[in-house]
Design a protein around this motif. Structure first.
Motif, PDB file in Angstrom:
ATOM      1  N   ASN A   1       0.682  -1.234   0.102  1.00 64.42           N
ATOM      2  CA  ASN A   1       0.087   0.070  -0.016  1.00 64.42           C
ATOM      3  C   ASN A   1       0.743   1.185  -0.191  1.00 64.42           C
ATOM      4  O   ASN A   1       0.588   2.436   0.108  1.00 64.42           O
TER       5      ASN A   1
ATOM      6  N   SER B   1       2.496   2.371   2.380  1.00 61.18           N
ATOM      7  CA  SER B   1       1.932   2.897   3.523  1.00 61.18           C
ATOM      8  C   SER B   1       2.944   2.679   4.844  1.00 61.18           C
ATOM      9  O   SER B   1       3.677   1.772   4.893  1.00 61.18           O
TER      10      SER B   1
ATOM     11  N   GLU C   1       1.096   8.257   3.729  1.00 61.63           N
ATOM     12  CA  GLU C   1       0.448   9.148   4.449  1.00 61.63           C
ATOM     13  C   GLU C   1       1.444  10.664   4.861  1.00 61.63           C
ATOM     14  O   GLU C   1       0.520  11.309   5.401  1.00 61.63           O
TER      15      GLU C   1
ATOM     16  N   LYS D   1      -2.478  18.357   7.507  1.00 60.24           N
ATOM     17  CA  LYS D   1      -2.738  18.648   9.058  1.00 60.24           C
ATOM     18  C   LYS D   1      -1.626  19.559   9.191  1.00 60.24           C
ATOM     19  O   LYS D   1      -2.153  20.508  10.011  1.00 60.24           O
TER      20      LYS D   1
ATOM     21  N   PHE E   1      -6.794  -3.033  -6.779  1.00 63.19           N
ATOM     22  CA  PHE E   1      -7.748  -2.099  -7.064  1.00 63.19           C
ATOM     23  C   PHE E   1      -7.801  -0.987  -5.795  1.00 63.19           C
ATOM     24  O   PHE E   1      -7.773   0.119  -5.904  1.00 63.19           O
ATOM     25  N   LEU E   2      -7.831  -1.666  -4.587  1.00 58.09           N
ATOM     26  CA  LEU E   2      -7.649  -1.078  -3.242  1.00 58.09           C
ATOM     27  C   LEU E   2      -6.520  -0.116  -3.235  1.00 58.09           C
ATOM     28  O   LEU E   2      -6.295   0.966  -2.698  1.00 58.09           O
ATOM     29  N   ARG E   3      -5.359  -0.743  -3.687  1.00 57.91           N
ATOM     30  CA  ARG E   3      -4.067  -0.133  -3.612  1.00 57.91           C
ATOM     31  C   ARG E   3      -4.157   1.165  -4.253  1.00 57.91           C
ATOM     32  O   ARG E   3      -3.812   2.289  -3.699  1.00 57.91           O
TER      33      ARG E   3
ATOM     34  N   ASN F   1      -6.776   2.883  -5.373  1.00 53.04           N
ATOM     35  CA  ASN F   1      -7.785   3.953  -4.537  1.00 53.04           C
ATOM     36  C   ASN F   1      -7.012   4.647  -3.276  1.00 53.04           C
ATOM     37  O   ASN F   1      -7.393   5.845  -3.108  1.00 53.04           O
ATOM     38  N   TYR F   2      -6.394   3.832  -2.615  1.00 51.05           N
ATOM     39  CA  TYR F   2      -5.693   4.456  -1.580  1.00 51.05           C
ATOM     40  C   TYR F   2      -4.855   5.427  -1.744  1.00 51.05           C
ATOM     41  O   TYR F   2      -4.697   6.491  -1.326  1.00 51.05           O
TER      42      TYR F   2
ATOM     43  N   LEU G   1      -4.514   7.104  -4.547  1.00 48.63           N
ATOM     44  CA  LEU G   1      -5.270   8.203  -5.024  1.00 48.63           C
ATOM     45  C   LEU G   1      -6.064   9.070  -4.242  1.00 48.63           C
ATOM     46  O   LEU G   1      -6.008  10.325  -4.126  1.00 48.63           O
ATOM     47  N   ASP G   2      -6.641   8.343  -2.793  1.00 53.69           N
ATOM     48  CA  ASP G   2      -6.842   9.362  -1.905  1.00 53.69           C
ATOM     49  C   ASP G   2      -6.044  10.061  -1.263  1.00 53.69           C
ATOM     50  O   ASP G   2      -6.243  11.284  -0.787  1.00 53.69           O
ATOM     51  N   GLN G   3      -4.734   9.662  -0.973  1.00 48.29           N
ATOM     52  CA  GLN G   3      -3.473  10.552  -0.443  1.00 48.29           C
ATOM     53  C   GLN G   3      -3.159  11.629  -1.267  1.00 48.29           C
ATOM     54  O   GLN G   3      -2.926  12.775  -0.987  1.00 48.29           O
TER      55      GLN G   3
ATOM     56  N   SER H   1      -4.854  13.114  -3.263  1.00 49.53           N
ATOM     57  CA  SER H   1      -6.178  14.128  -3.246  1.00 49.53           C
ATOM     58  C   SER H   1      -5.413  15.210  -2.233  1.00 49.53           C
ATOM     59  O   SER H   1      -6.196  16.666  -2.443  1.00 49.53           O
ATOM     60  N   TYR H   2      -4.502  15.098  -1.688  1.00 50.04           N
ATOM     61  CA  TYR H   2      -4.476  16.367  -0.653  1.00 50.04           C
ATOM     62  C   TYR H   2      -2.992  17.307  -1.679  1.00 50.04           C
ATOM     63  O   TYR H   2      -2.794  18.433  -0.934  1.00 50.04           O
TER      64      TYR H   2
END
Lengths: 564, 409
Positions: B71, B73, B107, B114, B168-170, B172-173, B175-177, B179-180
Motif C-alpha cells: 500500500n 503505507s 500518509e 494537517k 484496485f484497493l491499493r 484507490n488508497y 489516489l485518496d492520499q 488528493s491532498y
C-alpha cells in the motif's frame, strides 16, 4: 535412488527429456502440496495455474537436491509447492517456466498416499482397526454436542450391516439416521482385493435422551449386526463440538455429498447439530472503541461487519474521508472475528491519525456470523436511517449516499440497494432473483442476473426501480423498518440468505424494496468470505441454509419464480 | 520572504537517485533566488538519542521508515503526524515541495496537509511507483516486457499473491492520499500522460523539466585525420533496466571494420549487487568485447563534465520507459548528442532534439544506429542542434511564484 537414476537416464538420453520431475502430489486441508525437482539450466521456476491459464498463488520452497545433482550431473533444484485452492485437481495444471521462454504445462493427478475424507484430523485409511477378523472397517472420528452425536467412517460390509447403533454410557439412544455411500478412497485402497467396497462409507447421527459427556473415544461403541452376528467397533477420536464451531462444522459436513438426491433427502440430520454449534442464544460480549467524536444526531448510521480481512477498513475510511460529509454519518465497524482484536485495535488507532472521519469499532467476544453482527451493530446506531455495508465495498459515484437517502426517506420504500461493480467495471449486483440449480431440484437459490456484464450492455431507464431481492452488501433502510421485522434472522449459518430473507420480511410489512441503478459502488465480492477454508463443508452450509430459507418462504418464492 | 519546504526520500550526498538530485538542484536554485528554503531528507538508521530528526549541514535528516510496500503505507505515524507535523508548523511554509513518499509512507500527504493547512502542496512525479508495484518500472515482473497500463488483473499476474481486488484497493488508497496534493509536476510529458490516464486530474499535472546546475559546454573531441565519431559512453547504474547488456551485444554485432574503431566507456556501478543471472550475462558479454570496453566505475557529479567530454556520443539503451533521465539533460548541456531507446521519456527528450533513437531492446537496431552515428557529419548535425539553455529554470520560478501568491497555475 534407483528412481533418480532412471530419471537421470531419461534426462541424459537422446529423447528430449522433461526437465522436471514431480515426486508427489498430495491434498492438504485447503489445497495441494506438490514435491519434485527441476533442472535449473532449462527451468526458471515452477508454479500452478488454473485451466484458463491464470496463476494460483503458491508458496514455493526450494530444497537442495544433491542426490539429483549427483545422479544427473546437472544443476537441479528441489521444490515444495504449497497452494490454497478449492479447485479440483483436474482443474489445475503444473507449469514449468523454461529459460527458453516457453512454458511446459501438465495436468496433475494425486499420487502417493490414499487420500482421506476431506476432514480435519481425519486419518488416512487404516485397516488395522478392524471390527473383527473378517470385517474390515474404521470409524475415524465422532463429535458430540448436547444430546447429539455424529460419527464418520467406513465398513466393508457391502452396505449390509443392520441395527447400526452408537452406544454411550449414561444416555439412552432415541433415534439414529444413517447415510451409506461409496467412498472412493476405500475403493482405491482395496482395489487389488476381492472385497465388496460398495457403500462402505458411513455417516451416522444419533439423538439421545440426555446430554452427552464423552471424555474419550473409549466411552463410545458402535454395534451392528452382520450375517446374523453381533459385532462391535470403536472410534479413534471424539470431539466436543461446543468448542471451535468452524473446525467442527468441517468435521461434520466435509463428507456429506449433498448433490446426491438420497443424501440431500437426509439433510435434516445435520441441522440440529449445526444449530447447536451456532446457537443464536449465546450473546457475545461487546466492547466499543470510539475514535474521534461522531455527530450526536447523524442522519445515517453505517454498520460494517469485519471478518478475516480487516485491512479493508483502511481503504474505506480513506475513501469516506475524501468523499463523505462527516456531519451526516456515523461509521460503526463490527469486528466479528475475536482473534483479530489486537490487529484491529492497532489499525483503528493508526487510521484515527490519518483521517479525521470519526468512527467506532465494536469488538465481539465471539464470531456470530454476518446477520447477527449486523444486528448488534444496529443496536448501537443513533441515526434514523441505516446503511449496511460490506467491508469490501468502495463507493464509486459521487453523492452516492445522498441519492440512496433520497429513496430511503420515502414512506413506502423498504430497502434501497444499488448497483455493485467488480473492479473491472462489470456488474457484480443489479438486484437478485430466485433460481433453481440442477443439482438441487426443489431448492431456490439467489441468482445475480447479468453478473460480469459490461455496463454498456446493461442500460437502464429509471434511476429507481422496484426490486424485491437485494444483496446486503450495500443496503439503506429505515432503522424502524429493520427493527419492525426483528433484524436479520439468526438461523442462517455463516452468512447466506439472511439478506434475501430480510428483503421478503420487509415486503411482508407492505414496503417496496428498490434498486438505485444510478448509484454505483465497487464490490470486491467474496474477498472476505474466501478467508474461511474453502471446500465441500462451506458449500454444504450453503445448501443447509437454502433448505431453511426455502422451507420458510416456499410459496412466496415459487410465485416469484413463476413470474420470471 | 516566502518559505518553501523540500522533502526528499534521500539526501543527494548519501543517495544519488534521480529524484534526490532533481529536488536538490531545484532547492539550490530557489535558495539562490532568495526563497527561505528548508530541505528535509529521509534517512536510514537510528538518530542520536532516538530523535526523529538530525542534521547534515543546513539540511534536516528525517529518521523514519515505511512498513507496507504494497500500500506504500507506513505504521510509523508518530514521525509523520506528530514530529514532522510540529517541525513543519514551526517553519510555516507557503509551499511544500515533495519529491517522494518512498521510505516515509504515502500518509506523508495527509500529514503535511494537517501540519500546514494553508500551504500549497506540490508533488513531483519521478517514476511509476504509485501505479506499478514492480519498482515503478511499468515492466512485467518475470518477462520484463513493457507494460502499457496498470490494470488490476494484469498486476495480479505479475504478483499472484495479491488479488486484482487488492490492486484496485491499493490504487484507490494512493489516489485518496494524492488528493491532498494541489499541483503535480512531471519532468516529462510521457510520465504526465501515463499518470493522467491512470487517474490524476489533468488540470493539476504540469510538465516542467528538472533543473540542472549550469554546465559549460565542452568542445567536440578533436579528431585525427580520417577518424570517426567512435567514442561512446554509457552513464548510469548497471542493472537490468538500464540496458547495458543490449549495448554490449550491439557492439559485438558491429561489422568488424567498425568494431575496430569503437571505444565504449562505462561510467557506473552496481554490477556486483545484481542477480547472478544478470551478472553472468553482462560478464559474458563484456568478455566478448573486452578490448573495446573500459569500465570506468562510479563518478561524483563534479566528475561528470570531464568524463562526458571524452566521448562523442552518450548512449542510453534502457529497456524501461524512463521519465526524464538527468543524463540526457546533462549531455545536451555539455554538447554531446545521444543515442537512446525509442520509448517513453527517452524518445520524448531525444527524438528530433538531441540525437538518434533505435528500436528499444534491439541490439541489431542499436548496432545499425551506431554505424550511422560514427559518421562525422551525422555527429555535427546533432551537435549543432544541442542548446545550452534551461527554459525549465524560468518555468519553475514562475510556477513557484504563482503558488506563493495564490495565483492560478
Amino acid at each position: 535412488m534407483n528412481k533418480i537414476k532412471n530419471v537421470a537416464k531419461r534426462l541424459l538420453g537422446k529423447e528430449s527429456p522433461k526437465p522436471y520431475v514431480i515426486d508427489s502430489v498430495a491434498r492438504t486441508s485447503s489445497g495441494y502440496c506438490i514435491v519434485g525437482w527441476y533442472a535449473t539450466n532449462s527451468v526458471k521456476r515452477v508454479g500452478i495455474i488454473e485451466q484458463a491459464g491464470s496463476p494460483i498463488a503458491s508458496d514455493v520452497t526450494n530444497i537442495e537436491r544433491p542426490d539429483v545433482v549427483a545422479a544427473t550431473g546437472k544443476a537441479a533444484k528441489g521444490f515444495q509447492l504449497v497452494c490454497n485452492t478449492s479447485l479440483d485437481i483436474s482443474e489445475i495444471q503444473f507449469v514449468a517456466s523454461c529459460t527458453d521462454g516457453n512454458d511446459i504445462k501438465v495436468a496433475l493427478t494425486l499420487r502417493g498416499e490414499i487420500q482421506p475424507v476431506k476432514g480435519i484430523d481425519s486419518t488416512t485409511i487404516d485397516f488395522d482397526k478392524v471390527a473383527s477378523s473378517d470385517t474390515k472397517g474404521s470409524f475415524e472420528y465422532a463429535l458430540f454436542i448436547d444430546n447429539y452425536l455424529y460419527v464418520a467412517g467406513w465398513l466393508l460390509d457391502g452396505g449390509k450391516a443392520q441395527r447400526l447403533e452408537a452406544n454411550v454410557k449414561k444416555a439412552k439412544l432415541i433415534d439414529t439416521t444413517i447415510i451409506r455411500y461409496t467412498r472412493q478412497d476405500v475403493v482405491n485402497a482395496f482395489a487389488s482385493e476381492k472385497t465388496n467396497t460398495i457403500n462402505s462409507g458411513l455417516l451416522l447421527v444419533a439423538k439421545y435422551d440426555s446430554t452427552l459427556l464423552l471424555n474419550s473415544a473409549k466411552e463410545l461403541t458402535l454395534t451392528f449386526e452382520l450375517e446374523g452376528e453381533n459385532k462391535e467397533i470403536s472410534t479413534h477420536q471424539v470431539f466436543n463440538a461446543k468448542k471451535e464451531p468452524m473446525i467442527n462444522a468441517q468435521r461434520l459436513l466435509n463428507a456429506w455429498q449433498a448433490h446426491s438426491p438420497s443424501q440431500l433427502a437426509k439433510a435434516d440430520m445435520f441441522i440440529p447439530i449445526l444449530d447447536k454449534m451456532y446457537s443464536a442464544n449465546i450473546k457475545p460480549s461487546v466492547r466499543r472503541l470510539d475514535f474521534g467524536t461522531a455527530p450526536s444526531t447523524p442522519k445515517v448510521s453505517m454498520v460494517i461487519p469485519l471478518y478475516g480481512r480487516i485491512d479493508f477498513m483502511r481503504y474505506q475510511l480513506s475513501n469516506f474521508e475524501r468523499f463523505l460529509d462527516k456531519t451526516l454519518v456515523e461509521v460503526i465497524y463490527v469486528l466479528d472475528d475475536p482473534k483479530l482484536v489486537n490487529e484491529t485495535t492497532k489499525l483503528a488507532r493508526e487510521m484515527s491519525q490519518i483521517v479525521t472521519m470519526p468512527f467506532s469499532v465494536l469488538m465481539l467476544g465471539k464470531n456470530v456470523g454476518f446477520g447477527r453482527a449486523n444486528n448488534i451493530g444496529v443496536e448501537h446506531a443513533k441515526g434514523d436511517t441505516l446503511l449496511l455495508l460490506n467491508s469490501d465495498i468502495l463507493p464509486k459515484t459521487h453523492q452516492w449516499l445522498e441519492k440512496l437517502l433520497e429513496s430511503a426517506e420515502k414512506d413506502d420504500v423498504g430497502i434501497v440497494g444499488s448497483r455493485l461493480l467488480f473492479e473491472d467495471e462489470t456488474l457484480q449486483h443489479d438486484g437478485m432473483a430466485p433460481m433453481t440449480v440442477s443439482e438441487y431440484p426443489g431448492l431456490l437459490f439467489n441468482d445475480h442476473p447479468r453478473k460480469g456484464w459490461p455496463l454498456q450492455l446493461a442500460p437502464f431507464t429509471e434511476n429507481e426501480s422496484p426490486c424485491t431481492l437485494l444483496t446486503a452488501a450495500c443496503w439503506m433502510i429505515k432503522k424502524s423498518d429493520f427493527e419492525a421485522v426483528g433484524g436479520f434472522d439468526p438461523m442462517y449459518i455463516l452468512g447466506d440468505f439472511e439478506d434475501s430473507d430480510l428483503c421478503l420480511k420487509i415486503e411482508e410489512i407492505g414496503k417496496t424494496n428498490v434498486i438505485r441503478r444510478d448509484v454505483e459502488l465497487y464490490h470486491l465480492e467474496r474477498q472476505s468470505q474466501n478467508l474461511v477454508e474453502p471446500g465441500r463443508w462451506k458449500h454444504n452450509i450453503t445448501v443447509i441454509n437454502a433448505i431453511k430459507y426455502n422451507k420458510k418462504w416456499k410459496s412466496k418464492l415459487s410465485a416469484m419464480e413463476e413470474k420470471l | 520572504m516566502k518559505k518553501i519546504i523540500f522533502i526528499s526520500h534521500g539526501h543527494p550526498e548519501l543517495s544519488k537517485g534521480g529524484a534526490e538530485v532533481a529536488s536538490w538542484n531545484l532547492y539550490k536554485l530557489l535558495k539562490e533566488q532568495g526563497y527561505n528554503c528548508l530541505y528535509i531528507a529521509r534517512t536510514d538508521g537510528a538518530s542520536h538519542g532516538g530523535s526523529t530528526f538530525s542534521s547534515r549541514g543546513e539540511e534536516v535528516l528525517f529518521h523514519t521508515g515505511m512498513s507496507d510496500w504494497f500500500n506504500l503505507s507506513t505504521s510509523h505515524l508518530k514521525p509523520l503526524f506528530t514530529d514532522l507535523n510540529e517541525l513543519i508548523a514551526q517553519f510555516s511554509p507557503d509551499v511544500v515541495h515533495l519529491h517522494h513518499y518512498a521510505h516515509m509512507g504515502i500518509e506523508l500527504f495527509p500529514a503535511i496537509r494537517k501540519a500546514a493547512p494553508k500551504a500549497k502542496i506540490v508533488f513531483t512525479l519521478h517514476e511509476f511507483m504509485a501505479m506499478c508495484m514492480h519498482n515503478g518500472q511499468m515492466v512485467k515482473r518475470e518477462t520484463l516486457k513493457l507494460c502499457n497500463k496498470a490494470l488490476p488483473a494484469d498486476c495480479h499476474k505479475c504478483f499472484p499473491s495479491h488479488s486484482p481486488g487488492d490492486f484496485f484497493l491499493r490504487k484507490n488508497y494512493v489516489l485518496d492520499q494524492f488528493s491532498y496534493v494541489d499541483e503535480f509536476v512531471s519532468p516529462s510529458d510521457f510520465l504526465a500522460k501515463r499518470y493522467v490516464e491512470w487517474g490524476l486530474p489533468a488540470e493539476k499535472v504540469h510538465v516542467i523539466e528538472n533543473v540542472l546546475p549550469n554546465l559549460e559546454p565542452a568542445k567536440p573531441r578533436v579528431l585525427n585525420h580520417g577518424e570517426k565519431r567512435t567514442k561512446l559512453a554509457f552513464f548510469g547504474q548497471v542493472n537490468p533496466y538500464k540496458g547495458l547488456d543490449i549495448l554490449l551485444k550491439a557492439i559485438s554485432l558491429l561489422p568488424e571494420e567498425v568494431k575496430e574503431q569503437i571505444q565504449l566507456d562505462i561510467h557506473g556501478a552496481n554490477l556486483d549487487i545484481q542477480t547472478s543471472e544478470f551478472k553472468e550475462k553482462v560478464e559474458a558479454l563484456l568478455d566478448d568485447v573486452a578490448d573495446i570496453v573500459d569500465l570506468r566505475g562510479p563518478y561524483e557529479s563534479e566528475q561528470l563534465p570531464s568524463r562526458m567530454a571524452e566521448c562523442d556520443w552518450v548512449v542510453i539503451p534502457s529497456i524501461w520507459w524512463e521519465n526524464s533521465p538527468v543524463v540526457i539533460q546533462e549531455a545536451i548541456h555539455l554538447g554531446r548528442p545521444l543515442i537512446g531507446s525509442n520509448i517513453g521519456g527517452m524518445k520524448e527528450k531525444i527524438d528530433g532534439i538531441a540525437g538518434l533513437t533505435f528500436e528499444a531492446r534491439s541490439a541489431a537496431s542499436l548496432a545499425s544506429t551506431i554505424v550511422k552515428a560514427i559518421e562525422p557529419e551525422v555527429f555535427d548535425y546533432w551537435h549543432a542542434k544541442l542548446a545550452n539553455e534551461q527554459p525549465a529554470i524560468d518555468q519553475h520560478l514562475k510556477f513557484i511564484n504563482q503558488l506563493c501568491n495564490n495565483q492560478e497555475v
